[in-house]
Design a protein around this motif. Structure first.
Motif, mmCIF file in Angstrom:
data_model
loop_
_atom_site.group_PDB
_atom_site.id
_atom_site.type_symbol
_atom_site.label_atom_id
_atom_site.label_comp_id
_atom_site.label_asym_id
_atom_site.label_seq_id
_atom_site.Cartn_x
_atom_site.Cartn_y
_atom_site.Cartn_z
ATOM 1 N N ARG A 17 38.588 22.889 22.328
ATOM 2 C CA ARG A 17 39.455 24.017 22.667
ATOM 3 C C ARG A 17 40.585 24.265 21.677
ATOM 4 N NH1 ARG A 17 40.980 24.181 28.739
ATOM 5 N NH2 ARG A 17 41.229 26.336 28.156
ATOM 6 N N GLY A 18 41.137 23.222 21.061
ATOM 7 C CA GLY A 18 42.244 23.440 20.138
ATOM 8 C C GLY A 18 42.684 22.174 19.438
ATOM 9 N N VAL A 19 43.288 22.357 18.279
ATOM 10 C CA VAL A 19 43.780 21.240 17.466
ATOM 11 C C VAL A 19 45.241 21.507 17.127
ATOM 12 C CG1 VAL A 19 43.524 19.986 15.289
ATOM 13 C CG2 VAL A 19 41.508 20.917 16.420
ATOM 14 N N PHE A 20 46.045 20.470 17.213
ATOM 15 C CA PHE A 20 47.451 20.538 16.828
ATOM 16 C C PHE A 20 47.657 19.558 15.684
ATOM 17 C CE2 PHE A 20 47.186 21.783 21.210
ATOM 18 C CZ PHE A 20 48.033 22.870 21.294
ATOM 19 N N ASP B 45 38.982 18.005 24.718
ATOM 20 C CA ASP B 45 39.393 19.405 24.843
ATOM 21 C C ASP B 45 40.362 19.761 23.718
ATOM 22 O OD1 ASP B 45 37.871 19.844 27.106
ATOM 23 O OD2 ASP B 45 39.510 19.372 28.479
ATOM 24 N N TYR B 46 41.336 18.892 23.495
ATOM 25 C CA TYR B 46 42.343 19.103 22.456
ATOM 26 C C TYR B 46 42.504 17.827 21.655
ATOM 27 C CZ TYR B 46 43.647 23.184 25.176
ATOM 28 O OH TYR B 46 43.618 24.374 25.846
ATOM 29 N N THR B 47 42.830 17.970 20.391
ATOM 30 C CA THR B 47 43.203 16.809 19.585
ATOM 31 C C THR B 47 44.544 17.100 18.924
ATOM 32 O OG1 THR B 47 41.988 17.549 17.631
ATOM 33 C CG2 THR B 47 40.835 16.060 19.106
ATOM 34 N N ALA C 294 37.750 18.497 18.672
ATOM 35 C CA ALA C 294 38.312 19.301 19.763
ATOM 36 C C ALA C 294 37.412 20.479 20.090
ATOM 37 C CB ALA C 294 39.694 19.808 19.390
#
Length: 143
Positions: free
Chosen positions: A69-72, A17-19, A67
């Motif tokens: 949904r989103g990447v940080f 979902d997120y990385t 990801a």
């Protein structure tokens, strides 16, 4: 919730979902790595790459696209990876700079890799300047 720590190589073919990509900064062990390739490996490669850090760039792209949904991206604000600036150009308003606490930072409109910080100039005048100074000398008055 499951949290896994993987290298860029190990993330190939997986999805989350997120990385969170750690240390997306310049340097020997950064992204891209400044450690030289092994010369014997270069002898067996089919043809040399013409694009600088081509393999590193591909791996970074793989990590970014894991990801749904989103990447940080966590980076050293003094030496962010050259890829942060490139992503800024592509993502435009879909990219948000923020502190580790989640507070928004205003992106530098000139270099797009730094953020604006308040500085004090001659005669104690306050202004906003790029965090990448002296590489980027963008400045504007405090409003």
């Amino acid at each position: 919730m499951e949290v896994s720590g993987l290298s860029f190589h190990r993330a190939k073919g997986l999805e989350a979902d997120y990385t969170i990509l750690l240390d997306v900064s310049e340097g020997d062990y950064g992204v891209p790595s400044r450690i030289e390739d092994d010369e014997p490996l270069n002898l067996v490669m089919p043809r040399p790459e013409t694009f600088e850090y081509a393999e590193e760039r591909r791996l970074f792209y793989v990590a970014l696209t894991r990801a749904s949904r989103g990447v940080f991206l966590l980076t050293n604000s003094r030496e962010p990876s050259r890829y942060v600036g490139e992503l800024s150009e592509i993502a435009g308003d879909n990219l948000r700079f923020e502190t580790i606490d989640g507070a928004a930072l205003r992106q530098c409109p000139t270099c797009r890799a730094g953020h604006l910080v308040q500085r004090i100039g001659p005669a104690n005048r306050r202004f906003l300047g790029c965090s990448q100074f002296p590489t980027c000398d963008h400045a504007e008055p405090v409003k």
